[in-house]
Design a protein around this motif. Structure first.
Motif, PDB file in Angstrom:
ATOM      1  N   ASN A   1      14.361   8.523   5.604  1.00  0.00           N
ATOM      2  CA  ASN A   1      15.529   8.954   5.745  1.00  0.00           C
ATOM      3  C   ASN A   1      15.472   9.654   6.870  1.00  0.00           C
ATOM      4  O   ASN A   1      15.728  10.066   8.053  1.00  0.00           O
ATOM      5  CB  ASN A   1      16.572   9.532   4.953  1.00  0.00           C
ATOM      6  CG  ASN A   1      17.388   7.984   4.436  1.00  0.00           C
ATOM      7  OD1 ASN A   1      17.487   6.851   5.171  1.00  0.00           O
ATOM      8  ND2 ASN A   1      17.985   8.948   3.075  1.00  0.00           N
ATOM      9  N   LEU A   2      13.988  10.413   6.615  1.00  0.00           N
ATOM     10  CA  LEU A   2      13.099  11.174   7.480  1.00  0.00           C
ATOM     11  C   LEU A   2      12.056  10.828   8.871  1.00  0.00           C
ATOM     12  O   LEU A   2      12.195  11.576   9.599  1.00  0.00           O
ATOM     13  CB  LEU A   2      12.878  12.299   7.197  1.00  0.00           C
ATOM     14  CG  LEU A   2      13.508  13.454   6.287  1.00  0.00           C
ATOM     15  CD1 LEU A   2      13.050  14.838   5.344  1.00  0.00           C
ATOM     16  CD2 LEU A   2      14.149  14.290   6.828  1.00  0.00           C
ATOM     17  N   GLY A   3      11.794   9.412   8.189  1.00  0.00           N
ATOM     18  CA  GLY A   3      11.224   8.734   9.236  1.00  0.00           C
ATOM     19  C   GLY A   3       9.760   8.083   8.468  1.00  0.00           C
ATOM     20  O   GLY A   3       8.985   8.339   9.891  1.00  0.00           O
ATOM     21  N   ASN A   4       9.208   9.559   7.569  1.00  0.00           N
ATOM     22  CA  ASN A   4       7.490   9.386   6.733  1.00  0.00           C
ATOM     23  C   ASN A   4       7.992   8.214   6.165  1.00  0.00           C
ATOM     24  O   ASN A   4       8.080   7.137   5.798  1.00  0.00           O
ATOM     25  CB  ASN A   4       7.707  10.198   6.075  1.00  0.00           C
ATOM     26  CG  ASN A   4       8.287  11.424   6.692  1.00  0.00           C
ATOM     27  OD1 ASN A   4       7.442  11.972   7.882  1.00  0.00           O
ATOM     28  ND2 ASN A   4       9.298  12.631   6.003  1.00  0.00           N
TER      29      ASN A   4
ATOM     30  N   THR B   1       4.701   4.477  14.943  1.00  0.00           N
ATOM     31  CA  THR B   1       5.089   5.001  15.673  1.00  0.00           C
ATOM     32  C   THR B   1       6.670   3.156  15.908  1.00  0.00           C
ATOM     33  O   THR B   1       7.604   3.368  16.043  1.00  0.00           O
ATOM     34  CB  THR B   1       4.844   5.219  16.944  1.00  0.00           C
ATOM     35  OG1 THR B   1       3.679   6.166  17.230  1.00  0.00           O
ATOM     36  CG2 THR B   1       6.157   5.255  18.439  1.00  0.00           C
ATOM     37  N   LEU B   2       5.581   2.389  15.461  1.00  0.00           N
ATOM     38  CA  LEU B   2       7.005   0.835  16.104  1.00  0.00           C
ATOM     39  C   LEU B   2       6.837   1.077  14.502  1.00  0.00           C
ATOM     40  O   LEU B   2       8.172  -0.161  14.172  1.00  0.00           O
ATOM     41  CB  LEU B   2       5.622  -0.056  16.910  1.00  0.00           C
ATOM     42  CG  LEU B   2       5.133   0.565  18.051  1.00  0.00           C
ATOM     43  CD1 LEU B   2       4.320  -0.197  18.954  1.00  0.00           C
ATOM     44  CD2 LEU B   2       6.766   0.235  18.720  1.00  0.00           C
ATOM     45  N   GLY B   3       6.534   0.724  13.097  1.00  0.00           N
ATOM     46  CA  GLY B   3       6.819   0.320  12.133  1.00  0.00           C
ATOM     47  C   GLY B   3       6.447  -0.777  12.137  1.00  0.00           C
ATOM     48  O   GLY B   3       6.100  -1.342  10.741  1.00  0.00           O
ATOM     49  N   VAL B   4       5.123  -1.703  12.820  1.00  0.00           N
ATOM     50  CA  VAL B   4       4.329  -2.698  12.424  1.00  0.00           C
ATOM     51  C   VAL B   4       3.605  -3.193  13.358  1.00  0.00           C
ATOM     52  O   VAL B   4       3.430  -2.210  14.214  1.00  0.00           O
ATOM     53  CB  VAL B   4       5.975  -3.863  12.925  1.00  0.00           C
ATOM     54  CG1 VAL B   4       7.132  -3.951  12.731  1.00  0.00           C
ATOM     55  CG2 VAL B   4       5.564  -3.542  14.653  1.00  0.00           C
ATOM     56  N   ALA B   5       2.622  -3.611  12.553  1.00  0.00           N
ATOM     57  CA  ALA B   5       1.304  -4.142  13.313  1.00  0.00           C
ATOM     58  C   ALA B   5       0.943  -5.383  13.172  1.00  0.00           C
ATOM     59  O   ALA B   5       1.102  -6.334  12.130  1.00  0.00           O
ATOM     60  CB  ALA B   5      -0.129  -2.908  12.851  1.00  0.00           C
ATOM     61  N   ASP B   6       1.141  -6.109  14.379  1.00  0.00           N
ATOM     62  CA  ASP B   6       0.742  -8.002  13.924  1.00  0.00           C
ATOM     63  C   ASP B   6      -0.335  -8.725  14.296  1.00  0.00           C
ATOM     64  O   ASP B   6      -1.365  -7.895  15.446  1.00  0.00           O
ATOM     65  CB  ASP B   6       1.613  -8.427  14.411  1.00  0.00           C
ATOM     66  CG  ASP B   6       3.455  -8.120  13.882  1.00  0.00           C
ATOM     67  OD1 ASP B   6       3.281  -7.930  13.136  1.00  0.00           O
ATOM     68  OD2 ASP B   6       3.845  -7.837  15.713  1.00  0.00           O
TER      69      ASP B   6
ATOM     70  N   LEU C   1       0.802  -1.322  -0.033  1.00  0.00           N
ATOM     71  CA  LEU C   1      -0.097  -0.165   0.157  1.00  0.00           C
ATOM     72  C   LEU C   1       0.753   1.496  -0.112  1.00  0.00           C
ATOM     73  O   LEU C   1       2.314   1.469   0.514  1.00  0.00           O
ATOM     74  CB  LEU C   1      -0.383  -0.067   1.251  1.00  0.00           C
ATOM     75  CG  LEU C   1      -1.967  -1.296   1.615  1.00  0.00           C
ATOM     76  CD1 LEU C   1      -2.412  -1.098   3.286  1.00  0.00           C
ATOM     77  CD2 LEU C   1      -2.591  -1.903   0.255  1.00  0.00           C
ATOM     78  N   SER C   2       0.457   2.114  -0.576  1.00  0.00           N
ATOM     79  CA  SER C   2       0.960   3.791  -0.422  1.00  0.00           C
ATOM     80  C   SER C   2       1.003   4.067   0.097  1.00  0.00           C
ATOM     81  O   SER C   2       0.337   3.089   1.825  1.00  0.00           O
ATOM     82  CB  SER C   2       0.349   4.675  -1.667  1.00  0.00           C
ATOM     83  OG  SER C   2      -1.191   5.213  -0.913  1.00  0.00           O
ATOM     84  N   LYS C   3       1.273   4.998   1.279  1.00  0.00           N
ATOM     85  CA  LYS C   3       1.209   6.126   2.496  1.00  0.00           C
ATOM     86  C   LYS C   3      -0.227   6.378   2.294  1.00  0.00           C
ATOM     87  O   LYS C   3      -0.124   6.524   3.594  1.00  0.00           O
ATOM     88  CB  LYS C   3       2.029   6.748   2.472  1.00  0.00           C
ATOM     89  CG  LYS C   3       1.809   8.494   1.548  1.00  0.00           C
ATOM     90  CD  LYS C   3       2.514   9.247   1.648  1.00  0.00           C
ATOM     91  CE  LYS C   3       2.359  10.595   0.540  1.00  0.00           C
ATOM     92  NZ  LYS C   3       3.223  11.664   1.248  1.00  0.00           N
ATOM     93  N   ASP C   4      -0.757   6.330   1.457  1.00  0.00           N
ATOM     94  CA  ASP C   4      -2.477   6.864   1.470  1.00  0.00           C
ATOM     95  C   ASP C   4      -3.197   5.442   1.904  1.00  0.00           C
ATOM     96  O   ASP C   4      -4.659   5.690   1.250  1.00  0.00           O
ATOM     97  CB  ASP C   4      -2.532   7.952   0.754  1.00  0.00           C
ATOM     98  CG  ASP C   4      -2.355   9.457   0.401  1.00  0.00           C
ATOM     99  OD1 ASP C   4      -1.567   9.234   1.848  1.00  0.00           O
ATOM    100  OD2 ASP C   4      -1.755  10.099  -0.550  1.00  0.00           O
TER     101      ASP C   4
END
Length: 359
Positions: A317-320, A286-291, A235-238
């Motif tokens: 690199n900016l965390g986006n 925040t965590l980068g994952v969802a399980d 998926l894209s960021k949207d």
């Protein structure tokens, strides 16, 4: 002048009045006084010859000669330069070029050089050995390069000579017998201290086996991705679908063209699951994952597919978040089993209550 006396080893008295053939045996007394065309021709006033010193030794000389008249008498003025060192350099350069040609003719790659404008001026013998085509005949590239790659290669070379950097291109070249193989072409410019291109050096290496291995590996990975026992999509960021495997398409009943860049994840889940996924987006950020998240997805025919979803956020690199890689497992049967077990537990608890009451 004194430099000439030192160069030839004569005294001024010995040279004054002597014929020029004392130092240059190629010019006779008669020829000089006859004003030969060689000396009078505007285009031949500079030439190279061999001059002789008093001790009998010889050296290569560059002569600039000018004819003029003084008070009606014809005279020649000459500037002589000892070019021994230059000739040594030229000889060394020729020997070096011959060694380079010998070396390039023994390596398995096609090697070539070109002028600054891109015009090829040397091709090693490997090219003709591989293709059976003489390198400097008309339309040689059109004969050697695969028709589907020819225009790409021609455009590449036309643009490459305008840029001072290394260039690479993959193309197919026809070998003897008509078979085509993949080659990797590399060109590197040689520049002077002012970054002006002096020469182009290039090579073409047979990478057909490597290219086929890469193609096979890509096909294997694609097969593994598309036919995995679980669904994959990106998926894209949207949350717009960017990529989806065949398994997920089969479960949902859609064609790839109906989903990619046309539908969002929220379009394919129930409203309740869509709201639940929005709440989990904070965990992704925040965590980068969802399980192990359970959602209800809507098939094309309107039926519900219960899935367990695992998501991983890909960030810059900016965390986006740039994209979200997602895996889904068909949880429908397991959910049915769990519902059956729950029903059985309820029945057992009801029976147990009835037994307790009867006693």
């Amino acid at each position: 002048n004194d430099q000439a006396l030192e160069l030839y080893g004569y005294s001024r008295e010995e040279l004054m009045g002597a014929c020029v053939d004392i130092i240059d045996g190629t010019l006779s007394h008669t020829a000089v006084h006859g004003k030969p065309d060689l000396l009078l021709n505007e285009e031949n006033r500079r030439y190279e010859t061999i001059h002789k010193r008093k001790d009998g030794t010889h050296f290569p000389a560059e002569v600039n000669i000018r004819h003029f008249e003084i008070m009606g008498s014809g005279c020649f003025q000459s500037i002589v330069r000892d070019i021994t060192q230059r000739k040594q350099y030229e000889k060394a350069l020729i020997e070096s070029e011959e060694r380079l040609k010998l070396i390039t003719n023994t390596i398995p790659q096609v090697v070539f050089t070109a002028r600054p404008n891109g015009r090829i001026d040397f091709v090693n013998s490997r090219f003709e050995a591989l293709t059976g085509i003489r390198p400097f005949r008309n339309n040689v590239l059109e004969e050697a390069i695969h028709p589907d790659d020819f225009e790409k290669v021609r455009t590449f070379w036309r643009e490459a000579v305008k840029q001072i950097k290394e260039h690479q291109i993959r193309f197919r070249m026809r070998l003897r017998g008509g078979m085509y193989r993949w080659f990797l072409g590399i060109t590197i410019p040689l520049c002077d201290e002012n970054l002006n291109i002096i020469k182009w050096f290039g090579s073409a290496t047979d990478i057909d086996e490597l290219e086929n291995m890469v193609a096979q590996r890509t096909a294997d990975l694609s097969d593994l991705y598309n036919n995995a026992p679980c669904g994959y999509f990106t998926l894209s960021k949207d949350c717009v679908f960017m990529k989806i495997n065949d398994t997920a398409l089969k479960w949902l009943g859609y064609l790839r063209s109906e989903i990619i860049e046309k539908k969002t994840f929220y379009d394919l889940v129930t409203p309740e699951s869509g709201e639940a996924f929005k709440r989990k987006m904070n965990a992704l950020i925040t965590l980068g994952v969802a399980d192990n998240l359970q959602y209800e997805m809507r098939r094309k025919n309107g039926s519900v597919l219960i899935v367990l979803l695992n998501a991983t956020a890909v960030k810059d690199n900016l965390g986006n978040i740039v994209m979200i890689r997602t895996t889904i497992i068909d949880h429908t049967e397991r959910q049915q089993y769990e519902n059956e077990i729950l029903k059985l537990n309820n029945i057992l608890q009801s029976h147990a209550s009835e037994l307790e009451e009867s006693n």
